[in-house]
Write a protein that holds these residues in place. Structure first.
Motif, short mmCIF file in Angstrom:
data_model
loop_
_atom_site.label_atom_id
_atom_site.label_comp_id
_atom_site.label_asym_id
_atom_site.label_seq_id
_atom_site.Cartn_x
_atom_site.Cartn_y
_atom_site.Cartn_z
N ILE A 299 36.06 38.03 39.26
CA ILE A 299 34.85 37.23 39.06
C ILE A 299 33.68 37.93 39.75
N THR A 300 32.49 37.73 39.20
CA THR A 300 31.29 38.28 39.83
C THR A 300 30.23 37.19 39.89
N ALA A 301 29.46 37.21 40.94
CA ALA A 301 28.36 36.26 41.05
C ALA A 301 27.36 36.79 42.07
N HIS A 302 26.14 36.37 41.95
CA HIS A 302 25.11 36.77 42.91
C HIS A 302 25.38 36.09 44.24
N TYR A 303 25.37 36.91 45.30
CA TYR A 303 25.67 36.36 46.63
C TYR A 303 24.71 35.25 47.04
#
Ligand code: CXF
Ligand code: ZN
Length: 372
Positions: A299-303
């Motif tokens: 998964i990827t997401a903006h911190y």
């Protein structure tokens, strides 16, 4: 000539990814120490059966993990069950002794947790044979068989008056959705909730949120047919991302004045985890993941989504302690506190099991109950 205690019965055997199951005679070994053999009465098809059938490579295999049945025989040392007891199978068990089981904080049993290798927890062997060759299990349950063997920690004894053709749904999907709303998110009264994925699990999460007094429940699904039955489980509004010309998270943030209090990811598409996080509000917005990815699991997401106070929570089986809690959920169903029957869209005979796979693959059912 059979080994002592072996029975032969019909089972639906999967021989390859995506290939129709073949109903044939299998030999089922007697239950080993601390195991029980169950006559499966009903098994419903869960999206995870279809996901594993399509994407995994362990064959031949007997799928099925959402089931009800009657204890046929017990292995050495079993005191908790007797012949004739009614049970639900548990795809993640409870040994009641490990660090997880003795803590009230989680349910990921270290001894009888999710089994991924197609064998029994106790001896790493199988209890099924076709023409002398072993057949792999699924989640140490394998309910697509007239008889199956499970560890005593992977079965919950239930009230004899509960209809087995309905409560099988509490063995996985419906319990997972309700538990995600109650145990994991702990949805509070008056909150705004978004459900991504309106299959049985998502609709059970919606029902859980509704029963907690959520004031607004928004359902999201790319299949418009999923909206049809969503309202009876508490969904107030339906959004189809395909009908929108801006990102769904942007729409949700606008109509909820900054984002939802809780989002539930019930699709298994990992990119939706990111979308769900983006759709919940600064400060306390919480996303709970229930979906099971079939492909790439990263998964990827903006911190920044976390810096502004959001929480991402994972869950397995809605946080329930399976053996301890599921019998209580059955009582709540008997007292008509929760909807279960309404999730059954199809009743099929065992011979029609491939039709259930087609319906699930095509997004045309909530739950198909297969009568053995
Ligand atoms: C799943 C969890 C991931 C592996 C297969 C079973 N649980 C329920 O559907
Ligand atoms: Zn399941």
């Amino acid at each position: 000539s059979l080994r002592p205690g072996v029975i032969t019965c019909k089972a639906a055997v999967a021989y390859g990814a995506g290939q129709p199951l073949v109903i044939e005679e299998v030999e089922v070994s007697p239950p080993q120490p601390n195991e029980i053999r169950i006559k499966v009465v009903c098994t419903s098809l869960c999206g995870s059966d279809v996901g594993a059938w399509l994407s995994q490579s362990l064959f031949p295999r007997i799928f099925g993990h959402e089931a009800s049945g009657i204890v046929e025989s017990i292995g050495e040392g079993v005191t908790e069950f007797k012949e004739g007891d009614h049970v639900l199978t548990l795809f993640t068990g409870e040994c009641k002794r490990c660090k997880q089981c003795t803590s009230d904080k989680g349910n990921a049993c270290q001894n009888l947790g999710l089994e991924r290798r197609g064998i029994m927890h106790s001896d790493q062997k199988t209890r099924f044979f076709v023409r002398g060759a072993p057949v792999f299990h699924f989640c140490a349950v394998s309910s697509f068989s007239e008889y199956t063997v499970v560890h005593t920690g992977c079965a919950a004894k239930v009230d004899l008056s509960a209809p087995l053709e309905k409560i099988c749904l509490l063995s996985c999907g419906i319990a997972s959705g309700l538990g995600a709303a109650w145990n994991v998110a702990d949805v509070s009264k008056g909150s705004t909730v978004v459900i991504f994925g309106l299959g049985a699990v998502g609709l059970a999460a919606a029902q859980g949120a509704k029963l907690r007094g959520a004031s607004r429940i928004i359902g999201v699904d790319i299949n418009p047919r999923k909206a049809e039955q969503a309202m009876k489980f508490g969904v107030d509004e339906y959004l189809n991302p395909k009908d929108l010309d801006e990102p769904i998270s942007q729409v949700i943030k606008r109509i909820t004045e900054g984002g939802a209090d809780y989002c539930f990811e019930c699709t298994g598409d990992v990119s939706v985890v990111t979308t769900a996080l983006q759709s919940c509000c600064d400060g306390w917005g919480t996303t709970v993941t229930l979906g099971v990815p079939r492909g790439k699991p990263e998964i990827t997401a903006h911190y920044g989504l976390l810096l502004t106070g959001r929480t991402l929570k994972g869950t397995m089986f809605g946080g329930w302690k399976p053996k301890s809690d599921i019998p209580l959920l059955v009582y709540r169903y008997l007292k008509k506190e929760i909807l279960v029957d309404e999730f059954v869209t199809h009743d099929l005979q065992f011979e029609e099991i491939n039709k259930a796979f087609d319906l699930m693959k095509g997004g045309e059912c909530l739950r198909c109950v297969i009568h053995m």
